[in-house]
Every structure is written in structure tokens, then in C-alpha cells.
Design a protein around this motif. Structure first.
Motif, PDB file in Angstrom:
ATOM      1  N   ASP A  21     -60.093  -6.257  33.178  1.00 19.48           N
ATOM      2  CA  ASP A  21     -59.494  -6.895  34.351  1.00 19.48           C
ATOM      3  C   ASP A  21     -59.141  -5.846  35.399  1.00 19.48           C
ATOM      4  O   ASP A  21     -58.597  -4.788  35.060  1.00 19.48           O
ATOM      5  CB  ASP A  21     -58.220  -7.655  33.970  1.00 19.48           C
ATOM      6  CG  ASP A  21     -58.510  -8.924  33.196  1.00 19.48           C
ATOM      7  OD1 ASP A  21     -59.690  -9.324  33.146  1.00 19.48           O
ATOM      8  OD2 ASP A  21     -57.555  -9.512  32.645  1.00 19.48           O
ATOM      9  N   ASN A  22     -59.453  -6.138  36.668  1.00 23.38           N
ATOM     10  CA  ASN A  22     -59.021  -5.224  37.721  1.00 23.38           C
ATOM     11  C   ASN A  22     -57.565  -5.502  38.078  1.00 23.38           C
ATOM     12  O   ASN A  22     -56.960  -6.438  37.556  1.00 23.38           O
ATOM     13  CB  ASN A  22     -59.923  -5.324  38.957  1.00 23.38           C
ATOM     14  CG  ASN A  22     -59.945  -6.723  39.558  1.00 23.38           C
ATOM     15  OD1 ASN A  22     -58.924  -7.406  39.589  1.00 23.38           O
ATOM     16  ND2 ASN A  22     -61.104  -7.146  40.047  1.00 23.38           N
ATOM     17  N   ILE A  23     -56.997  -4.690  38.956  1.00 22.64           N
ATOM     18  CA  ILE A  23     -55.574  -4.804  39.286  1.00 22.64           C
ATOM     19  C   ILE A  23     -55.240  -6.172  39.857  1.00 22.64           C
ATOM     20  O   ILE A  23     -54.247  -6.798  39.465  1.00 22.64           O
ATOM     21  CB  ILE A  23     -55.147  -3.688  40.260  1.00 22.64           C
ATOM     22  CG1 ILE A  23     -55.172  -2.326  39.554  1.00 22.64           C
ATOM     23  CG2 ILE A  23     -53.752  -3.960  40.819  1.00 22.64           C
ATOM     24  CD1 ILE A  23     -54.825  -1.160  40.463  1.00 22.64           C
ATOM     25  N   PRO A  35     -49.599  -4.500  44.344  1.00 19.73           N
ATOM     26  CA  PRO A  35     -48.937  -3.200  44.503  1.00 19.73           C
ATOM     27  C   PRO A  35     -47.924  -2.910  43.398  1.00 19.73           C
ATOM     28  O   PRO A  35     -47.828  -1.777  42.919  1.00 19.73           O
ATOM     29  CB  PRO A  35     -48.246  -3.329  45.867  1.00 19.73           C
ATOM     30  CG  PRO A  35     -49.081  -4.308  46.619  1.00 19.73           C
ATOM     31  CD  PRO A  35     -49.496  -5.306  45.585  1.00 19.73           C
ATOM     32  N   ALA A  36     -47.159  -3.931  42.995  1.00 23.10           N
ATOM     33  CA  ALA A  36     -46.177  -3.732  41.924  1.00 23.10           C
ATOM     34  C   ALA A  36     -46.882  -3.435  40.610  1.00 23.10           C
ATOM     35  O   ALA A  36     -46.495  -2.518  39.868  1.00 23.10           O
ATOM     36  CB  ALA A  36     -45.292  -4.970  41.782  1.00 23.10           C
ATOM     37  N   PHE A  37     -47.948  -4.189  40.311  1.00 19.66           N
ATOM     38  CA  PHE A  37     -48.682  -3.987  39.062  1.00 19.66           C
ATOM     39  C   PHE A  37     -49.323  -2.604  39.041  1.00 19.66           C
ATOM     40  O   PHE A  37     -49.358  -1.941  37.995  1.00 19.66           O
ATOM     41  CB  PHE A  37     -49.751  -5.073  38.905  1.00 19.66           C
ATOM     42  CG  PHE A  37     -50.279  -5.209  37.511  1.00 19.66           C
ATOM     43  CD1 PHE A  37     -49.642  -6.024  36.592  1.00 19.66           C
ATOM     44  CD2 PHE A  37     -51.398  -4.500  37.105  1.00 19.66           C
ATOM     45  CE1 PHE A  37     -50.112  -6.136  35.292  1.00 19.66           C
ATOM     46  CE2 PHE A  37     -51.879  -4.606  35.811  1.00 19.66           C
ATOM     47  CZ  PHE A  37     -51.239  -5.427  34.905  1.00 19.66           C
ATOM     48  N   SER A  38     -49.802  -2.164  40.206  1.00 19.76           N
ATOM     49  CA  SER A  38     -50.434  -0.845  40.297  1.00 19.76           C
ATOM     50  C   SER A  38     -49.454   0.265  39.931  1.00 19.76           C
ATOM     51  O   SER A  38     -49.819   1.237  39.267  1.00 19.76           O
ATOM     52  CB  SER A  38     -50.963  -0.624  41.720  1.00 19.76           C
ATOM     53  OG  SER A  38     -51.495   0.675  41.863  1.00 19.76           O
ATOM     54  N   LYS A  39     -48.183   0.124  40.331  1.00 18.51           N
ATOM     55  CA  LYS A  39     -47.180   1.147  40.018  1.00 18.51           C
ATOM     56  C   LYS A  39     -46.915   1.207  38.521  1.00 18.51           C
ATOM     57  O   LYS A  39     -46.671   2.282  37.972  1.00 18.51           O
ATOM     58  CB  LYS A  39     -45.887   0.860  40.779  1.00 18.51           C
ATOM     59  CG  LYS A  39     -46.026   0.998  42.289  1.00 18.51           C
ATOM     60  CD  LYS A  39     -44.715   0.802  43.006  1.00 18.51           C
ATOM     61  CE  LYS A  39     -43.865   2.035  42.933  1.00 18.51           C
ATOM     62  NZ  LYS A  39     -42.662   1.963  43.785  1.00 18.51           N
ATOM     63  N   TYR A  40     -46.997   0.047  37.841  1.00 16.42           N
ATOM     64  CA  TYR A  40     -46.817   0.045  36.389  1.00 16.42           C
ATOM     65  C   TYR A  40     -48.005   0.738  35.715  1.00 16.42           C
ATOM     66  O   TYR A  40     -47.832   1.500  34.759  1.00 16.42           O
ATOM     67  CB  TYR A  40     -46.696  -1.386  35.867  1.00 16.42           C
ATOM     68  CG  TYR A  40     -45.565  -2.187  36.475  1.00 16.42           C
ATOM     69  CD1 TYR A  40     -44.398  -1.567  36.904  1.00 16.42           C
ATOM     70  CD2 TYR A  40     -45.660  -3.568  36.628  1.00 16.42           C
ATOM     71  CE1 TYR A  40     -43.365  -2.293  37.470  1.00 16.42           C
ATOM     72  CE2 TYR A  40     -44.626  -4.309  37.183  1.00 16.42           C
ATOM     73  CZ  TYR A  40     -43.485  -3.667  37.603  1.00 16.42           C
ATOM     74  OH  TYR A  40     -42.462  -4.398  38.155  1.00 16.42           O
TER      75      TYR A  40
END
Length: 294
Positions: A21-23, A35-40
Motif C-alpha cells: 500500500d502507498n501512503i 501527511p500525518a501517516f507519512s510522519k509515522y
């Protein structure tokens, strides 16, 4: 899993479960912004209870394993008996799913914090307005509702909600500017920094964001400096008193003296109220946004 998989890293576990799965796809599955998921994924920040539960449900993994790497990744865990309040979804378990959410590591950290502060269960139950069997259920590992955790439990212990899940390791993940402001206030009493930010720290108030309702402008655990309104009210980003908690909201003044209260996260609905009503709830206008950095 490959040999490079690091079981002690939250970001590594997150990468392992989302697979191909991509971001954007993963974030949508978990009901959060990309953006929030990317930081995790990058290990810049760690999710709070609400998003830990959402990620665990979306990818069918145990929340304790997801948060800490302990216990089985999937499958049933030996659990203590549920309390009546948990079965009936009463305080402090109002927003919990059927059967509750079980995370033994949460209970261990809660007990450790209580013992470090020298607090008795009886005193905590009085302060939290819960029955002793319900508090003991939390120390056994049953998670309370999101609101109870952030608005009651964390303030009593004087800590960020993340400490209940990630323990002492949570403090070591703070690789951001906000650490300077939250943990080393004496350092910021420096005229050059105040000049750069154009704000007097003696008159400013700190507020830490605990959700992504203002994403992508503000993400979970970002920090804002706000100052009291001394002039005529105008549109902007404000910290307001939302009843049991304080929240950051975008306030937009309309031509008829009404104010639109909105979130930058499109999934959260906006509403309109009278200007004189919202002014009573304003804690301060956001002057500086402190973003986490890797």
C-alpha cells in the motif's frame, strides 16, 4: 519479513503491515491524512491512542504489538475479565468497541507512572471519578476511551498520552523543535530567538496539538505559541476552550458578525456561531507554529 526488519521500531512495524500500500492508500484505510501517516512511517512522530486503534483495526494487528513490538502480531491474547462498565460502555470506556481494546503495555506503563508519583488507586479513582474496578481494569491493560485518556488521565499524570503506550522510549523520540519549548523553557529566554519569532515569550502560551483535526497545517504533537487578543478580533487560527479540552481551530469572520469555526482537515465538519459567543472561548491567537523536524 526480511532480515532488515527492526522489531523495536514503530515505523518498521508500520511499514511491515502496510505491505504494498502507498501512503495515500494506507492513510485512507486508517482514516487519517497522508501527511500525518507519512510522519509515522518516517519515524518523526508516534500516533496517539485514536490512531493506534485505527491502524491496528485497518491492518488486523494487535495494538500492543503495533505500539511496542511485544506480544503476538496477530491473534487472541489472554485477557482478564471485563468490568461491567466496559461491557456497558460507561465511563471511562464510553467510546470503546465491543469487548474493549486490550494492550497490556498500556497497563504496565499506567501502573509504573502511578507508582513513580506515589499515588494510591483510591486517590486516583476519586480524582478521575471512576470506580476502583474500572481503574484496575485499565492497569490490567484495557484502554479507556480517547476523550478520557486525553482529557482526564493524561492531565492527572502530567504527561503526554503517548507515554502510556510507548513508555520511557516515547521521550527519546522527540527529535523536534518542540522539545526545546516544552522541556527547556530557560533556553528560549533569549532575545535573539524572540526577535526572530517576533513574540514575547513571557506573554505567550504553549499548546500541544493532540490530534490531526487541523492537518495538514498542524499535525499531531506539533506545538503552537499563542498570545492573548489585545485588539479587534480578526480571522485567523486560534486556541479555543472546547469544554473539556482546548483545541486549535480556524476562525473566519463573516460580513454579518458571525464566525465560522472550522478545521483544515476536510473530514471534520465546520459550524457557525455569533462573534460575541466565540470570543468568550478564545484562549489566544496562534502566533507561531512549531513543526516537528526529522
Amino acid at each position: 519479513m526480511g532480515s532488515n526488519y527492526d522489531a523495536t521500531s514503530f515505523s518498521s512495524r508500520l511499514k511491515a503491515i502496510i505491505g504494498e500500500d502507498n501512503i495515500n492508500t494506507a492513510a485512507q484505510k486508517c482514516g487519517m491524512t497522508a501527511p500525518a501517516f507519512s510522519k509515522y512511517l518516517k519515524g518523526i512522530s508516534l500516533p496517539g491512542l485514536e490512531f493506534l486503534v485505527k491502524i491496528a483495526r485497518a491492518y488486523d494487528v494487535n495494538i500492543e504489538w503495533l505500539a511496542t513490538g511485544c506480544g503476538p502480531m496477530r491473534g487472541a491474547q489472554l485477557r482478564p475479565m471485563e468490568t461491567k462498565s466496559l461491557k456497558e460502555k460507561k465511563r471511562p470506556f464510553e467510546s470503546c468497541p465491543d469487548g474493549g481494546v486490550y494492550c497490556p503495555e498500556f497497563g504496565k506503563n499506567l501502573k509504573r507512572l502511578r507508582q513513580e508519583l506515589g499515588l494510591t488507586i483510591e486517590k486516583l479513582c476519586w480524582n478521575l471519578d471512576v470506580r476502583s474496578e474500572d481503574y484496575e481494569a485499565m492497569e490490567d491493560g484495557f484502554l479507556p476511551g480517547f476523550d478520557f485518556l486525553e482529557e482526564s488521565l493524561a492531565p492527572i499524570f502530567g504527561c503526554n498520552p503517548g507515554v502510556f503506550f510507548y513508555g520511557e522510549s516515547f521521550l527519546q523520540t522527540k527529535n523536534s523543535v518542540r522539545q526545546i519549548f516544552l522541556e527547556k523553557p530557560k533556553i528560549i529566554k533569549h532575545v535573539e530567538i524572540e526577535d526572530v519569532l517576533n513574540i514575547d515569550f513571557d506573554d505567550a502560551k504553549l499548546f500541544q496539538v493532540l490530534n490531526d483535526t487541523m492537518a495538514p497545517t498542524l499535525l499531531t504533537y506539533d506545538t503552537v505559541l499563542c498570545k492573548e487578543i489585545t485588539s479587534t478580533f480578526s480571522s485567523g487560527i486560534y486556541v479555543i476552550d472546547a469544554g473539556l479540552s482546548q483545541e486549535v481551530r480556524r476562525l473566519t469572520l463573516t460580513h454579518n458578525s458571525m464566525v465560522i469555526i472550522s478545521c483544515d482537515n476536510s473530514q471534520v465538519p465546520s459550524y457557525t456561531t455569533k462573534q460575541n459567543e466565540i470570543i468568550k472561548k478564545i484562549i489566544g491567537k496562534v502566533a507561531v507554529i512549531i513543526k516537528s523536524i526529522s
